[in-house]
Each structure stands twice: as structure tokens, then as C-alpha cells.
Design a protein around this motif. Sequence first.
Motif, mmCIF file in Angstrom:
data_model
loop_
_atom_site.group_PDB
_atom_site.id
_atom_site.type_symbol
_atom_site.label_atom_id
_atom_site.label_comp_id
_atom_site.label_asym_id
_atom_site.label_seq_id
_atom_site.Cartn_x
_atom_site.Cartn_y
_atom_site.Cartn_z
ATOM 1 N N GLN A 146 0.830 -1.198 0.000
ATOM 2 C CA GLN A 146 0.000 0.000 0.000
ATOM 3 C C GLN A 146 0.868 1.254 0.000
ATOM 4 O OE1 GLN A 146 -2.673 0.011 3.293
ATOM 5 N NE2 GLN A 146 -3.753 -1.856 2.678
ATOM 6 N N ASN A 262 -8.449 6.159 -2.798
ATOM 7 C CA ASN A 262 -8.433 4.734 -2.483
ATOM 8 C C ASN A 262 -7.949 4.566 -1.049
ATOM 9 O OD1 ASN A 262 -8.846 3.372 -5.339
ATOM 10 N ND2 ASN A 262 -7.373 5.060 -5.614
ATOM 11 N N ASP A 264 -8.864 2.889 1.346
ATOM 12 C CA ASP A 264 -8.764 1.551 1.911
ATOM 13 C C ASP A 264 -7.488 0.864 1.476
ATOM 14 O OD1 ASP A 264 -9.621 1.550 -0.700
ATOM 15 O OD2 ASP A 264 -10.635 -0.397 -0.506
ATOM 16 N N ARG A 265 -6.815 1.407 0.430
ATOM 17 C CA ARG A 265 -5.554 0.815 -0.013
ATOM 18 C C ARG A 265 -4.365 1.748 0.262
ATOM 19 N NH1 ARG A 265 -4.832 0.441 -4.918
ATOM 20 N NH2 ARG A 265 -6.543 1.641 -5.794
#
Length: 834
Positions: A146, A262, A264-265
Motif C-alpha cells: 500500500q 483509495n 482503503d488501499r
Amino acid sequence: MTADEAFSAAMQATAEQEFSVRLKPKSHPELGDILIEENLFAIGRNEPPFASYDRELVAELSRRHARVFWEGGALYVADLGSKNGTSVNGVAVEDKPCRLYDRDELGLGGTLTFRVKIAPRTAKPRRAGALLSLTLTPVRDDLGLQPIVIARFPFLVSKADEVFARYKNASPHQVKYLSRRHAHIFLKGNAPFVEDLGSTNGTFVDGTRLDEHAVELRDGAVLGFAGSHFVYTVGLQREPETDPTLTTFSPADAVAADAHANADRTTFVAAADSFLDIFCHDPAAAQDELDNDEVQPEDAPPQVVERERSRAAIFLRELRKAFAGGARDTQRRALRWGVPGLALLVAVALGVYFIGSTEREVKDLLAEGAYAQALAAADEYLAGNPDDAALKALGTEALLKARLPEWIAALQGGGFDRATAAVADMKSQAGHNADALALIGELEWIGGLEQFMRERGGAEAPIRLYADEERIRALLQRWNDDAKGHQRALALIGAHVPAFRDVHAEAMTHLRKLESDESVYLAAIDRLNANIATELAQDRPEALETVLSEYADKYPRLAGIDALREDLRQYAALDAAIRAGKLGPLIAVLDRLKLATPPFRQQLAKLQAGRLPSAELVRQYRTASAAWREGRAEEALAALQDIPTGAWADVAARQLEHRRAVQQQFKELQPLRQAQGGKGYEERLLAFYGSLDADEDAWFVRATEAEVRSYRDKALGRANELLGRVQGLWRQYRNGGGIGGEHRLEAGISGTFRAQARLLSESHADMQQAMRIFRLLNTADAAKWASLEEAIDTEIGLQRRSLQDLHMVLEPGLLQAKLALIGGRIDEERKSAR
């Protein structure tokens, strides 16, 4: 609030205020100050400014030696496992960072020491271009990594942190290649830097492995940790430098925008790590790390194995080793050793356990705050085991926590007797603990220092001559014998009892003041004593009045000059009496003499060994004088005849002849007196009376003064006749030019000197006789002649002193002959005779 808490609170109170640090070189002042304005400062032999120093000076510095940093409004120093160590006030900085205070002494290796100076400075305003965040975008998309957005610094790269620990399941070996304290990213001058923390598998910027230096991270740089897996592209997000209404985009912006889109990433790091954690030594850091075959570390740090103090733990560890290796090995060992062997091992294990029971007991008591019981238990154990280091340390801690607060309260309240008693109790309670007794010695020194400063009236009180010097030197000598050792001991005491730090700081303030007093005032006292000794040895006491005045003006805190002046006055009278060569006035001065200062007492002792009459001579002379003053002339003359030979015996002999002459003249007057004033009686009576000494010949003065008064008119006529002669003699002396320096320096006695000396001595003698008659008859005529008397006295005194100043030039016999021709006595001699 503790002193540490108050200091931190004060430093965080104003958000707009920042602090700068100066390291002022103490061991090598020529190096110049080091100014630290950043939150992190690197110390190493290849770091600026150390890299510019002479190589011999930095030879004992490691490449990654130490770091100085700000944390929570406080300043710290951390040692990075350097070879020759880092110290604060003589105490080694070990596993944990050490707090730095203003005026602390920072030691680097064994050669460099610096004084820490902390000063406030105005906070720099946030400006356009300031770094907002740093984004690490994975180079490879196929590894499941990530992006990392870092908004607060410093940021610690660690396999134990969730940022990287989340990949343990997917890539366990790759996470293992990371270290617990692998690297950290921090700000310096608004720019991000990365520094490797001695990791096993290294940190890389654009493919180059970092050495001991931190490297600036620029936009687009490639940053890798421990090989080819954790590799990222650096993106920097800054405040706009152009019109904020205009929007521009950059690759970094795109990365950041994509990261937020993004979420969540993306891993967001919004809280900074602590420098205290970053630079704390982690003994387990390398135990579960793997070497990465893709990377060959250049300087892998040695593994550090935690020292196990507990004897029971050591034994159990060895016991596990003995029975390790699987069930079959265990069975074979058990069969081979047998039940007895196993029983023996169990017994040994129990023995080790119980041997450590006292240590556990003392630790438990300390944890409960039962310091007195912990102290008693530790000392009882040390009575039979005096070399147990662990129990000595615990006993010392218990002693200080149990008794030191009482000592501090007594000291700060001025109860020095109570403080001394507390120290005595501590010695008794820790009689078997050598380490604790050494620390008690430090308390005794501080108690003596504080008592001395309090008794004097404070740090700015006067330095008392011949009272304070030895005490100051003794206190400083005790400290200077092992200054670093004392600093370490005092820091240790403060570590156990924080309230002691204020006492320690006060003592250091007093110590610095005494060091200043020693260099200025004690040195001045030594010079003053040397000056006094020199002038007295050269028979020039009159020169000391100027010396004392100069010292009084130059050193206003020097107390005791008045006592020296009083001793100088008394000594001048004694010196004048010695030079006058008459026992009576000299003994009278000795009877009144009360010298109070060492230099003059020492000089008196020298005089008593040579120039002063012996005690036996003084005793016999006093006996003779007492009889003479009471009219027992024969007894007095007999006592003078019995005076032994030696120093001043010739003076006693002259006194004997004088008294015989007085007695004879008095006897010769008696027939004339009985004949009711025979021919020439009046003249002879007045001449006899004028020759008497008012003190020495007091009986004869009283025996004749009534008749002298009866001849008042004739006596006054005699006095006026003498004064007329005095005027003529004085006029001739002045017209002849007096006695000049060339005549005093003559190697013999010229006719000019002899003629002028006769005029001066006769005018002086006649003036004294005339004035004695006036004073005897209580007539006002004496006042009319006072100025002439003073002029003659002054000239007599001047000539005698001028001759005496030539004692190093003129032969002693010649000097005495010239003094005898001048005659008379200076004012001091006459005063001492009264």
C-alpha cells in the motif's frame, strides 16, 4: 510538579517560541561554539562540524556516535552504541536517551567536552513551500504493498509497526529482513531526510546503500528498505508557492489524490513517532532478523544479548539446554544421570532460587515503598556478602529513598546539626554497603559547602581575611580531586531521589562562585601576604599603608583590611621603639601590643628571635624600673647591674649610667637646698628638672616639682632664655640648608653634617626643656611656641627616617653614629614613651 515537569511545561507554554542550543567547547575552547537550531543533530566523526576538526580530536568518536534531539519540549542526547561512549555531567549515557539541561556538561568519547546552553528564539513563521506530507508509493504493483502517506515526523521504519507488520502473513521473510529500528525519516530545515539506524539489511536511496549519514529525500527519489521488496517512489506535498487561487498538478499530487481516493488501499501516518523510542537501545533488535541474500550489509552491527541478572534464570536456562534435543535425548540423559543426578540438579536449582530470595525481597519492599525495611534487609545480607553488586545497588536506592528527604529538608531549612545527624544515621544503617557510603561522602561535602555559604551570609558575602581562605580551598580541593566522579555520584543520587536535583544545582552554583573567588580573591590575598612579608622584612612598614589602601579599593569584598591597618599601626610603634633604643618605651609598647593577623604575628616571632629583648631581661628591667619609680634608687641600680649580657644589655648599661647620674645630681642638690638656696641652686635645680624623663624619672619629678614651681618667675625666664637660643640655632640650621641627601649618603661624617646635626639636636633639646617648664607651670606661653616645636620635631623625624631608609647602604656603625648626632625622637617614639 517536579523540576522536569515544570521545565517542560515552561518550554511548551508559548507556541510561537522555539529554542536554540549552543554546545560551547570546554575541553578545546579554540573549536568555537556549535549552534543547533534543528530538532535533530547528528554527532559523528564524519558529521559536520566534527569532520572539520583535527583528526586526533575526533579519533575517539564513532561514525554514528550520538544524536541530540528535542522531544516534548525537552532536550535529549542518545548514544548510538558508540565505542568510547557519551556522558552527561560525567555519567555515561547508556541504553536510554538522557535529558539535557542548561549548563550540563556533554562528553563525547574521551577527548571532547561541551557546555550546553539553551536559549529561547522566535519561532520561524510557516512559509510558502513548507512540507505538508510525504508519500511513499510502491514501485511494484504486484506485491500487494500500500502507499504510505506521512504527515507527521519523525517516522520510524520498523517491522514491529503495523505499517509493515501487516505483510507478515503474505511475505513473512521480507518482513523479517526489516529491523525493529530500521530507519527513520525526519525533517531538517523543512526538508525530509532518511537515516539508516544500523539495520541488518540496509536502507537504499536511488540504489545506493546509506552509510552513517542521513540523506535528503527529493521528489521522485526511489527509497528501499532491506532489499528489493519494500521499494517506494518518494512524493513531496508542499504549501503552494504561487497564488493560492491557482491550482497546479504534479505527479506527487496525482499520487496523493489517488491515495485519498483509495483510502482503503493507503496507509496514512498522522502521528509522529518518538525520538525517545527511535534512539532507545533495543537489545532484542537483531535476534529475529534475517540476512537478505539480495543485499550484503557492509557494516552489520553486532548483536546485543540482554544480560540476565537472575541467578535462577541463568540456572534454568542451562537446565533447559541440558535436557533439550527431543524426548529420546531426554530419556537417554535421564537414564545416564539417574535419579540421584536429577535430584542433585533440583537441589541446586532450589539453592539458586533461595540465594536470590533476599534480592527479590528487597525489590518487593522497594516496589511497596517500604524503604526502611528494604534498607535493613539489604544491609543485613551485605554483612555476610559485601561484594554482591545487585544488593549494593538495591541497598543504596533504599537508603536514599528512606533517608535523603529528611536530610534535604534539614539542609534547606538551615538545620545543619540535624543534617549532620542524618548523615551519621545513614552511615550506621548502610555500614556494610561501600557504594552507599561513598554517596554519603558526597552528602557530607554538600552539607559542609551549604553550611559554609550560609554562615558567610551567601554567595556574595565578603571574603574574610584569615578566616575563609582555608575553608574555600579545602572544599574546592575535595571536589577537584575527582570532579567527574563526584558529578557521576551526584547524578546517581538525583536519579533515585529527584528532589535532590535542586540541592545538586544549588551546590554547583555555590561551587562555581567559590572557584571564581579562589581565582580572584584568594589569589589577591596571597599577593597581599607576600607584599606584607616583603615590606616588613625590609624594615619598610610605612609602605604598607598605601598597599592596604589599594587592596581595599580594588577588592571591595575583601573583609579584614581594617584589622591589618590596626596591626600596622601597632607594629609601626614597636618598630619606632626598637629604633629609639630605649628599653622603657619599648617594654611599654610590648605591654600594649595585641597583634591579630598572621603576617604581623609571624613578623613579631622573628623579632623576638633576634631584635627584641629576652623575657628574662624584660623581667629584670621591670623590677628595676618599679623600684626606681618608687624612689628606691639603690635597689633599682642593683637590679640593672644584674641584667645578663646579650642583646639590649648595652642599652640597659646606658640606662644604668643615666640613673646613676640622676641619683648623683639629686644628692648634690640636697646640701644647697638645705642651705636655703645656696649660690647657683636655682639654675642647677632647673637644669636637673629639665633633664628628667617624665615617665622613667617620675619619682624625682615629683620630688622637685614643688620647688620648681616656687621659682616660677625664674623658671619662666629660664624657659624664655632657652627659646631665644632655640630660635637662633634653628635659624642657623635653616640658613645652612639643613641636612641634604648628599650629606646623609656620605661614607663618613663630614664637618658640614656634624655642624648641622649639632644645631638641629641642640635646638630640639632646648625646645623640649623650655616646653617642659611651660607645661609644668601651666602657662599659656606654651601655645605660642607650638608651631616652632612642631617644625623642629618634624625635621628631626624626617632626618631620622631618611637615614634609617639607608640601612642597606650605610655601614651599621656609621648609621648609628649619624642618628646619635641628630638626636631627638620622632613623634611615634615620643608617643610610645608616654
